[in-house]
Design an enzyme around this catalytic site. Structure first.
Site, PDB file in Angstrom:
ATOM      1  N   ASP A   1      -6.100   1.979  11.600  1.00 27.41           N
ATOM      2  CA  ASP A   1      -4.886   2.793  11.626  1.00 27.41           C
ATOM      3  C   ASP A   1      -5.111   4.220  11.152  1.00 27.41           C
ATOM      4  OD1 ASP A   1      -3.315   0.869  12.756  1.00 27.41           O
ATOM      5  OD2 ASP A   1      -2.477   0.137  10.871  1.00 27.41           O
TER       6      ASP A   1
ATOM      7  N   ARG B   1       1.292   2.935  16.464  1.00 30.09           N
ATOM      8  CA  ARG B   1       0.801   4.022  15.618  1.00 30.09           C
ATOM      9  C   ARG B   1       0.959   5.418  16.224  1.00 30.09           C
ATOM     10  NH1 ARG B   1       2.013   0.433  12.445  1.00 30.09           N
ATOM     11  NH2 ARG B   1       0.522  -0.351  10.917  1.00 30.09           N
TER      12      ARG B   1
ATOM     13  N   SER C   1      -2.046  -9.195   4.372  1.00 29.44           N
ATOM     14  CA  SER C   1      -1.611  -7.888   4.829  1.00 29.44           C
ATOM     15  C   SER C   1      -0.993  -8.095   6.204  1.00 29.44           C
ATOM     16  CB  SER C   1      -2.800  -6.926   4.918  1.00 29.44           C
ATOM     17  OG  SER C   1      -2.385  -5.680   5.440  1.00 29.44           O
TER      18      SER C   1
ATOM     19  N   ASP D   1       0.817  -1.219   0.000  1.00 26.76           N
ATOM     20  CA  ASP D   1       0.000   0.000   0.000  1.00 26.76           C
ATOM     21  C   ASP D   1       0.848   1.264   0.000  1.00 26.76           C
ATOM     22  OD1 ASP D   1      -2.324  -1.483  -0.031  1.00 26.76           O
ATOM     23  OD2 ASP D   1      -2.634  -1.383   2.129  1.00 26.76           O
TER      24      ASP D   1
END
Length: 393
Positions: free
Chosen positions: A122, A93, A174, A14
């Site tokens: 996220d 994050r 992923s 991505d």
């Protein structure tokens, strides 16, 4: 106008496509990579970012900060989302977002970007943190805007533009990995009836194939922070790395969860967290030994709320800071050593020791050493049950 954009770059499909997609729209992209223990990001991923068109790649080693300032507080709070997820990705994050903002300030960039999907968690974690720290920064989210409808289309785009990738159409997982754990989703896991295939897991050996002989390890804590393994002092990063290897070899730390995302949908996530699983078991047992009943039970009650705040990207909020202050106070007594047995996917404490222990053998024993005044129990029970006398008639 050509604007500088600092992209939170993971090196995966991505964000690699994000680099090219943003440059095609006139942006000068600086790829920011945070090393939080996902492996050395300085080789393939940097080359991939440059191949995709990044003007510059900045890498920061955040492993120590991640473990000490994010994983340890979550461990001490016993933060486990929906009973299974030790929050590895969620914890990283806000740290990455804080450094993303710092890099943008240093480069005088007016915008930051991420590669999160519109249905994921996220995006919330990144954007809430960025806006908390600097609401003046623009935030770009290419995955929410671009024309690609599937990962297969992204793969084709990457190949057309000569971007080397490590994902195939046949195995389109992923994956997000850091020191505290690994998150795996997508592909065959979207079929809820399908057992995760062997290739789903990144590091943890299946319990069936784990060693037939148990392993024993002692974990030493000082005021709630893990500091020693088998009596030997370790840095925070080295301690987690060592427990990850040991736990993985014994099949410790796998979970398969149907999870409630922030945006309201359910998703299936497979997680690996060997070190976190071992340390959580050890720390919970340490607190049972050193905290009084009221403190222990109240703390257990706020653990789910702490986990929810972390999961939902609310790391910097007033409530989270207030809970941190409470948790820190509880850790004043959390010093001691736990002995654990690891065997074929199971992890349990089998030995306990602490200079702050509230256990008194002379009161708990049923041997001749008993010093508990059993005659006092009659009056205690009468007073304890007094408010309820006759209420069941």
């Amino acid at each position: 106008m050509n604007r500088m954009v600092v992209l939170a770059y993971s090196g995966g499909l991505d964000t690699s496509v994000c680099v090219k997609w943003l440059t095609e729209r006139g942006h000068r992209v600086v790829a920011f990579m945070a090393n939080v223990g996902q492996g050395d990001p300085s080789a393939k991923a940097i080359a991939r970012a440059k191949a995709a068109g990044a003007a510059r790649v900045i890498v920061r080693d955040l492993r120590r900060e991640f473990v000490t300032d994010y994983c340890w507080p979550a461990l001490q709070a016993h933060a486990v989302y929906e009973g299974k997820y030790l929050l590895a990705t969620a914890l990283s994050r806000p740290l990455i977002a804080a450094h993303l903002v710092d890099v943008a300030h240093r480069l005088r960039a007016t915008a930051v970007a991420h590669g999160c999907t519109g249905k994921g968690n996220d995006q919330v974690r990144f954007e809430v943190t960025v806006r908390t720290l600097d609401p003046g920064l623009s935030i770009l989210a290419p995955v929410r805007e671009w024309e690609f409808k599937s990962r297969e289309e992204e793969i084709d785009y990457a190949k057309r533009h000569g971007i080397p990738i490590d994902v195939s159409k046949r195995s389109p997982y992923s994956i997000d990995q850091n020191l505290w754990g690994t998150s795996i989703e997508s592909g065959v896991l979207e079929d809820l009836w399908t057992e995760p295939p062997a290739d789903t897991y990144r590091s943890i050996r299946s319990p069936e194939r784990a060693a037939g002989v148990p392993a024993y390890v002692t974990v030493g804590f000082s005021r709630g922070a893990p500091t020693k393994l088998n009596g030997t002092p370790y840095s925070s990063v080295a301690l987690v790395e060592r427990l990850n290897r040991l736990g993985a070899a014994h099949g410790i730390g796998r979970s398969d969860l149907i999870e409630s995302r922030v945006v309201g949908i359910k998703s299936r996530e497979v997680y690996e967290a060997p070190a976190g699983t071992i340390l959580l078991e050890a720390h919970q047992e340490l607190e049972r030994l050193v905290l009084d009943r009221e403190m222990l039970q109240f703390k257990q009650g706020i653990a789910a709320e702490y986990a929810r705040l972390v999961y939902a990207g609310l790391w910097l909020t007033p409530l989270k800071r207030a809970l941190d202050a409470f948790v820190r106070e509880t850790q004043r007594r959390a010093t001691g050593t736990m002995r654990l047995k690891l065997f074929k996917g199971t992890c349990r404490v089998v030995g306990r020791s602490s200079p702050r222990s509230l256990y008194r053998e002379r009161l708990a024993t049923y041997s001749a050493r008993d010093r508990f005044d059993q005659r006092a129990a009659e009056g205690f029970i009468k007073l304890y049950g007094l408010p309820y006398e006759g209420s069941g008639a």
